[in-house]
Scaffold this motif. Structure first.
Motif, PDB file in Angstrom:
ATOM      1  N   UNK A   1       0.840  -1.185   0.000  1.00 37.11           N
ATOM      2  CA  UNK A   1       0.000   0.000   0.000  1.00 37.11           C
ATOM      3  C   UNK A   1       0.879   1.241   0.000  1.00 37.11           C
ATOM      4  N   UNK A   2       0.333   2.326  -0.501  1.00 41.40           N
ATOM      5  CA  UNK A   2       1.019   3.615  -0.375  1.00 41.40           C
ATOM      6  C   UNK A   2       0.103   4.563   0.373  1.00 41.40           C
ATOM      7  N   UNK A   3       0.733   5.487   1.078  1.00 42.17           N
ATOM      8  CA  UNK A   3      -0.017   6.452   1.882  1.00 42.17           C
ATOM      9  C   UNK A   3      -0.158   7.753   1.093  1.00 42.17           C
ATOM     10  N   UNK A   4      -1.315   8.367   1.217  1.00 45.71           N
ATOM     11  CA  UNK A   4      -1.582   9.686   0.647  1.00 45.71           C
ATOM     12  C   UNK A   4      -1.798  10.608   1.848  1.00 45.71           C
ATOM     13  N   UNK A   5      -0.841  11.492   2.085  1.00 43.77           N
ATOM     14  CA  UNK A   5      -0.892  12.350   3.256  1.00 43.77           C
ATOM     15  C   UNK A   5      -1.931  13.445   3.087  1.00 43.77           C
ATOM     16  N   UNK A   6      -2.600  13.743   4.164  1.00 42.03           N
ATOM     17  CA  UNK A   6      -3.591  14.807   4.184  1.00 42.03           C
ATOM     18  C   UNK A   6      -4.082  15.003   5.596  1.00 42.03           C
ATOM     19  N   UNK A   7      -5.139  15.808   5.732  1.00 44.25           N
ATOM     20  CA  UNK A   7      -5.740  15.996   7.049  1.00 44.25           C
ATOM     21  C   UNK A   7      -6.091  14.636   7.637  1.00 44.25           C
ATOM     22  N   UNK A   8      -6.655  13.790   6.791  1.00 47.19           N
ATOM     23  CA  UNK A   8      -6.893  12.385   7.119  1.00 47.19           C
ATOM     24  C   UNK A   8      -6.097  11.579   6.096  1.00 47.19           C
ATOM     25  N   UNK A   9      -5.154  10.781   6.557  1.00 46.06           N
ATOM     26  CA  UNK A   9      -4.397   9.978   5.613  1.00 46.06           C
ATOM     27  C   UNK A   9      -5.302   8.965   4.926  1.00 46.06           C
ATOM     28  N   UNK A  10      -5.008   8.747   3.656  1.00 44.66           N
ATOM     29  CA  UNK A  10      -5.687   7.688   2.923  1.00 44.66           C
ATOM     30  C   UNK A  10      -4.610   6.791   2.334  1.00 44.66           C
ATOM     31  N   UNK A  11      -5.038   5.651   1.873  1.00 43.40           N
ATOM     32  CA  UNK A  11      -4.120   4.640   1.375  1.00 43.40           C
ATOM     33  C   UNK A  11      -4.655   4.101   0.062  1.00 43.40           C
ATOM     34  N   UNK A  12      -3.752   3.554  -0.741  1.00 41.12           N
ATOM     35  CA  UNK A  12      -4.189   2.851  -1.943  1.00 41.12           C
ATOM     36  C   UNK A  12      -3.328   1.618  -2.122  1.00 41.12           C
ATOM     37  N   UNK A  13      -3.911   0.642  -2.777  1.00 40.47           N
ATOM     38  CA  UNK A  13      -3.244  -0.610  -3.047  1.00 40.47           C
ATOM     39  C   UNK A  13      -2.295  -0.423  -4.216  1.00 40.47           C
ATOM     40  N   UNK A  14      -1.091  -0.959  -4.094  1.00 42.58           N
ATOM     41  CA  UNK A  14      -0.124  -0.946  -5.181  1.00 42.58           C
ATOM     42  C   UNK A  14      -0.185  -2.334  -5.806  1.00 42.58           C
ATOM     43  N   UNK A  15      -0.855  -2.426  -6.958  1.00 36.96           N
ATOM     44  CA  UNK A  15      -1.038  -3.715  -7.620  1.00 36.96           C
ATOM     45  C   UNK A  15       0.286  -4.230  -8.156  1.00 36.96           C
ATOM     46  N   UNK A  16       0.484  -5.520  -8.051  1.00 36.01           N
ATOM     47  CA  UNK A  16       1.676  -6.142  -8.610  1.00 36.01           C
ATOM     48  C   UNK A  16       1.544  -6.155 -10.122  1.00 36.01           C
ATOM     49  N   UNK A  17       2.638  -5.916 -10.780  1.00 39.37           N
ATOM     50  CA  UNK A  17       2.617  -5.853 -12.251  1.00 39.37           C
ATOM     51  C   UNK A  17       2.876  -7.201 -12.850  1.00 39.37           C
TER      52      UNK A  17
END
Length: 120
Positions: free
Chosen positions: A104-120
């Motif tokens: 996963x990668x983090x997206x910094x903000x007032x509330x952190x969000x995350x997204x899945x890093x799909x395998x290629x």
């Protein structure tokens, strides 16, 4: 695993037992996997997984002990929910950091969000 995590992972010690904490983490991990299945390319935060129409429907879920523990300590329902949501955010971070099957990668903000890093 969370890529390039620059903040510390804080433990959540409000549960009455380690078993309750493990159940909450398993519940969160299940919600993350469902989110990824339905929203593969969209970032997510606790409010996406457990907010909206589900905001006050934590009863009979493994997240209810969070809210109940804060309320048992004298917090108002709103204060207890706010603290429980913050604790759920910490648990989400723990769950993602320990997930060895996905990245996963983090997206910094007032509330952190995350997204899945799909395998290629």
């Amino acid at each position: 695993m969370i890529e390039k995590l620059e903040t510390e992972i804080q433990d959540v010690r409000i549960f009455e037992s380690e078993h309750d904490k493990e159940l909450a983490c398993a519940f969160i991990q299940g919600a993350v996997y469902v989110w990824i299945g339905a929203n593969r390319d969209k970032p997510f935060a606790v409010r996406d997984l457990f907010g909206g129409a589900n905001t006050w429907v934590w009863q009979n879920t493994p997240l209810n002990p969070l809210w109940k523990a804060y309320q048992d300590r004298g917090k108002t329902p709103d204060e207890a929910f706010d603290l429980a949501a913050k604790a759920a955010g910490k648990l989400l971070k723990i769950v993602l950091a320990k997930d060895m099957n996905r990245r996963f990668q983090v997206h910094k903000g007032y509330v952190n969000s995350y997204s899945w890093v799909a395998e290629e």
